[in-house]
Design a protein around this motif. Sequence first.
Motif, short mmCIF file in Angstrom:
data_model
loop_
_atom_site.label_atom_id
_atom_site.label_comp_id
_atom_site.label_asym_id
_atom_site.label_seq_id
_atom_site.Cartn_x
_atom_site.Cartn_y
_atom_site.Cartn_z
N ASN A 49 0.84 -1.20 0.00
CA ASN A 49 0.00 0.00 0.00
C ASN A 49 0.87 1.25 0.00
O ASN A 49 0.85 2.06 0.92
CB ASN A 49 -0.93 -0.01 1.22
N ALA A 50 1.67 1.41 -1.05
CA ALA A 50 2.53 2.59 -1.17
C ALA A 50 1.83 3.63 -2.03
O ALA A 50 1.10 3.29 -2.95
CB ALA A 50 3.86 2.20 -1.80
N ALA A 51 2.11 4.89 -1.75
CA ALA A 51 1.50 5.97 -2.53
C ALA A 51 2.54 7.04 -2.81
O ALA A 51 3.30 7.43 -1.92
CB ALA A 51 0.33 6.58 -1.77
N THR A 52 2.61 7.48 -4.05
CA THR A 52 3.47 8.60 -4.41
C THR A 52 2.74 9.41 -5.46
O THR A 52 1.91 8.88 -6.20
CB THR A 52 4.85 8.12 -4.92
N ASN A 53 3.04 10.69 -5.53
CA ASN A 53 2.27 11.56 -6.41
C ASN A 53 3.01 11.95 -7.68
O ASN A 53 2.62 12.88 -8.36
CB ASN A 53 1.85 12.83 -5.66
N ASN A 54 4.11 11.23 -7.98
CA ASN A 54 4.82 11.56 -9.21
C ASN A 54 5.65 10.38 -9.66
O ASN A 54 5.76 9.37 -8.97
CB ASN A 54 5.69 12.81 -9.03
N TYR A 55 6.27 10.52 -10.85
CA TYR A 55 6.99 9.44 -11.50
C TYR A 55 8.09 8.86 -10.62
O TYR A 55 8.76 9.56 -9.88
CB TYR A 55 7.62 9.93 -12.80
N VAL A 56 8.31 7.55 -10.75
CA VAL A 56 9.39 6.84 -10.06
C VAL A 56 10.33 6.28 -11.12
O VAL A 56 9.93 5.51 -11.98
CB VAL A 56 8.85 5.71 -9.17
N TYR A 57 11.60 6.68 -11.05
CA TYR A 57 12.59 6.24 -12.03
C TYR A 57 13.63 5.29 -11.46
O TYR A 57 14.34 4.63 -12.21
CB TYR A 57 13.33 7.44 -12.62
N SER A 58 13.77 5.24 -10.13
CA SER A 58 14.83 4.45 -9.52
C SER A 58 14.30 3.63 -8.36
O SER A 58 13.47 4.11 -7.58
CB SER A 58 15.95 5.37 -9.00
N LEU A 59 14.78 2.41 -8.25
CA LEU A 59 14.39 1.52 -7.16
C LEU A 59 15.63 0.82 -6.61
O LEU A 59 16.54 0.47 -7.37
CB LEU A 59 13.41 0.45 -7.67
N ALA A 60 15.67 0.63 -5.31
CA ALA A 60 16.76 -0.13 -4.70
C ALA A 60 16.23 -0.76 -3.42
O ALA A 60 15.36 -0.21 -2.75
CB ALA A 60 17.95 0.77 -4.40
N LEU A 61 16.79 -1.93 -3.09
CA LEU A 61 16.35 -2.66 -1.91
C LEU A 61 17.47 -2.68 -0.88
O LEU A 61 18.61 -3.03 -1.19
CB LEU A 61 15.98 -4.09 -2.30
N GLN A 62 17.15 -2.27 0.34
CA GLN A 62 18.12 -2.31 1.42
C GLN A 62 18.25 -3.73 1.96
O GLN A 62 17.39 -4.58 1.74
CB GLN A 62 17.71 -1.36 2.55
N ALA A 63 19.32 -3.96 2.71
CA ALA A 63 19.55 -5.28 3.29
C ALA A 63 18.45 -5.68 4.26
O ALA A 63 18.17 -6.87 4.44
CB ALA A 63 20.91 -5.30 4.00
#
Length: 389
Positions: free
Chosen positions: A311-325
Amino acid sequence: MRFLPTSAGLKTATLSLANNTPGSNPLQINLAGTAAADGDPTLSFNPAPFPAAPQASDGVYGSIEQPDGRTVVFGQFSSAGGRTRAGIFRLSTAGAVEAAYDPNVGGRIRAAILQADGKLVIGGEFGSVGGQARANLARLNADGSLDTGFAAGVDAEIYALALQRDGKVIAAGTFTAANGTPRGRVARAGRAGGSRGRVARFHGDGTLDPGFADPACNGLPWGLRVQPDGKVIVMGGFTSIAGTSRVALARLNSDGTLDGAFSPTVSGAPAAALIQPDGKIVLGGLFSSVNGSGSYLARLNADGTLAAAFNAATNNYVYSLALQADGKLLFGRSLHLRRRSDADAHRAAERQRLGRSHLHRRHVVWRGRLGRVWRRADCRRAGESHRLL
């Protein structure tokens, strides 16, 4: 300002100060002291300035952090940090452009992948590397010299590269031939030529892998992600693959054939994908929905259905993703956007917060405009990195 820990004992904290001037030298102050029972510690100051971000003469498309902490940066520039650098350079752990690393690429690099042996496969739109002819695809040794043992090429620009566990390389772009063989924009190379359309796979020596079917994308594929099971996520501006309707997102089996069971409905364009350890797929991009929900950010189950618990919400484009340990997700957008203050961030959605200014102190460069090189350590200047709690 007071540093007030919640319990007694030795405590440390980091205070990062910066202004809104691009390229300014931010200041990091390390705070250390022993907290009394009343929570009022005695502090010591140890200022440590970050190095100024180096300047590139034109666009930076991406970067790769090496295991030793050095960072390779690539794009379409001709100089960086006051040195002549065509398409690629490497930053030391201190953030300086290395003098000895100069592959000299005759064009732009859009994608790069780091092999386990330290060699770097690069793809883009170029005609030479280190003064030797190469058609849009090449491999560099760890010192930046051309690896002449990798002889592969395509007839047009490469937009994405992916590395399989067996060392084979998958390339995607606008090309219609790989190593002289017709190909439909995706190809795979193996360890050891044909016409391919936009996707192809190569062996480790650059020869074309004939065991990888031609997906025949009818539009540009600009993103690739390889799953642990060998299947390949493809993102792009296509509406069909292998003659089957697939809009912007598809999955290929390990042999290049279409995975017919994976068929999410995307309204828009995915720009980034991340495979979680549990097999779920996180998507970010310019889409208004995936399977009817999740604008700009969504998570799919391994079968392509929408993960309801996300259930994530953001109001603009997402260009980058990364996963923490620890399993938490970092996501961000272009770094030419306005700076957000901490107060702005606290007013954001409850499940978002402004990313820490020195995210693990990793020298990972993100895309930027006007040739500025940004590191995660510098993300506070743009303020568009968030962490999903």
